[in-house]
Design an enzyme around this catalytic site. Structure first.
Site, PDB file in Angstrom:
ATOM      1  N   SER A  96     -22.920 -11.280  -0.804  1.00 34.42           N
ATOM      2  CA  SER A  96     -22.215 -12.530  -0.474  1.00 34.42           C
ATOM      3  C   SER A  96     -23.258 -13.646  -0.582  1.00 34.42           C
ATOM      4  O   SER A  96     -23.841 -14.074   0.414  1.00 34.42           O
ATOM      5  CB  SER A  96     -21.618 -12.463   0.930  1.00 34.42           C
ATOM      6  N   LYS A 171     -15.759 -16.277  -1.618  1.00 37.18           N
ATOM      7  CA  LYS A 171     -16.153 -15.411  -0.506  1.00 37.18           C
ATOM      8  C   LYS A 171     -16.619 -16.247   0.682  1.00 37.18           C
ATOM      9  O   LYS A 171     -16.257 -15.976   1.840  1.00 37.18           O
ATOM     10  CB  LYS A 171     -17.257 -14.447  -0.938  1.00 37.18           C
ATOM     11  N   LYS A 240     -24.473 -16.677   8.245  1.00 35.81           N
ATOM     12  CA  LYS A 240     -24.981 -17.022   6.912  1.00 35.81           C
ATOM     13  C   LYS A 240     -23.867 -17.452   5.976  1.00 35.81           C
ATOM     14  O   LYS A 240     -23.967 -18.452   5.262  1.00 35.81           O
ATOM     15  CB  LYS A 240     -25.742 -15.813   6.353  1.00 35.81           C
TER      16      LYS A 240
END
Length: 295
Positions: A96, A171, A240
């Site tokens: 990701s 994503k 994150k």
């Protein structure tokens, strides 16, 4: 087809297991060497000592790492992949990651005759184990067709998002929405608990109404009401991911105050609860701040 798989985390291990069989010839590498050795004892795979060794002669390289920082490290670091990648190979990055880094890596590799696809996955450990992950990929369709059998080994819903970086972008936004839903559901339930309402009753109504989400239908009932909080996806990684979405919006000059605030709140939860906390444990921060328990 020779496959190199780098990154045997919770999801990466399950993905790689689908490639440890014919017609694939699998080599694995992991920063913790013992984990790669354990994988090879259970599956048909060879273990590489370094990223460079792993990708030598590989047709397809899959990276499944915590962030683009680690992808850059295994590409350019000591004994990194870069010098050993052969022309004609394809690097499929299931990390990701962040779109700018993916575009930069793609441009660099193209000068060496190596193709790049960003292909982050969604569905968690359950879908990874069953080989039914959602894969959102960015890149050239002709390149994708060369690696389709590999991705279909672990993915069920496979969507072309656009050019390189588009998969990472989708994503990140998906993860941002997950984070928003977790915190907003927790805040709403905190209000109702303080009002003397049983959260089970509240969720029964919400989940039959317009306020429902995966968080209210699944995560909160299964993990918060039960106080189970299984460690399936680290809060640190969701911190994150939503940070990538917030920066992406800023770079594109799109006003996203809700996503930006949620990014701040998840970073705060990360700092409070630590590196190993599960993403749903962010609910604990809301509980602590309001002196309630949603159970």
């Amino acid at each position: 087809m020779k496959i190199a798989f780098l990154g045997l985390g919770d999801i990466g291990t399950l993905m790689a297991a689908h490639l440890a069989r014919a017609p694939f010839d699998l080599v694995v590498w992991n920063r913790t060497h013992g984990k790669a050795e354990a994988f090879a004892r259970e599956h048909k795979a060879r273990v590489a000592a370094t990223p460079a060794e792993a990708v030598k002669n590989a047709d397809v390289i899959i990276t499944c790492l915590p962030s683009s920082i680690e992808v850059e490290a295994v590409l350019h670091g000591e004994n990194g992949m870069l010098a050993s990648l052969r022309a004609g190979a394809v690097l499929v990055d299931c990390t990701s990651g962040d779109p700018p880094t993916s575009r930069s890596i793609s441009a660099e590799l193209s000068h060496r005759g190596v193709s790049f696809i960003d292909a982050p996955v969604s569905g968690g450990t359950t879908a990874a184990k069953s080989g039914t992950l959602t894969v959102m990929w960015g890149g050239d369709s002709a390149v994708f067709e060369r690696v389709r059998p590999v991705i279909e080994a672990f993915g069920k819903k496979i969507v072309h998002a656009g050019p390189v970086g588009a998969g990472d972008a989708i994503k990140a936004v998906n993860q941002a929405l997950l984070a928003v839903h977790i915190l907003s559901t927790a805040e709403g339930l905190a209000v109702l608990v303080r009002a003397g309402i049983d959260p089970k009753v509240a969720l029964e109504v919400i989940n039959a109404s317009s306020g429902r989400s995966n968080s209210s239908e699944n995560l909160i009932p299964q993990r918060v009401l039960t106080r189970a909080f299984p460690r399936t996806f680290r809060l640190a990684l969701l911190d994150k991911d939503i940070g990538i979405a917030a920066v992406l919006a800023e770079d594109l000059h799109v006003r996203t105050p809700l996503i930006s605030l949620t990014a701040e709140r998840f970073h705060e939860a990360h700092e409070r609860l630590g590196e190993e906390a599960d993403h749903v444990e962010a609910v604990k921060m809301v509980e602590q701040e309001n002196d309630v328990e949603i159970s």
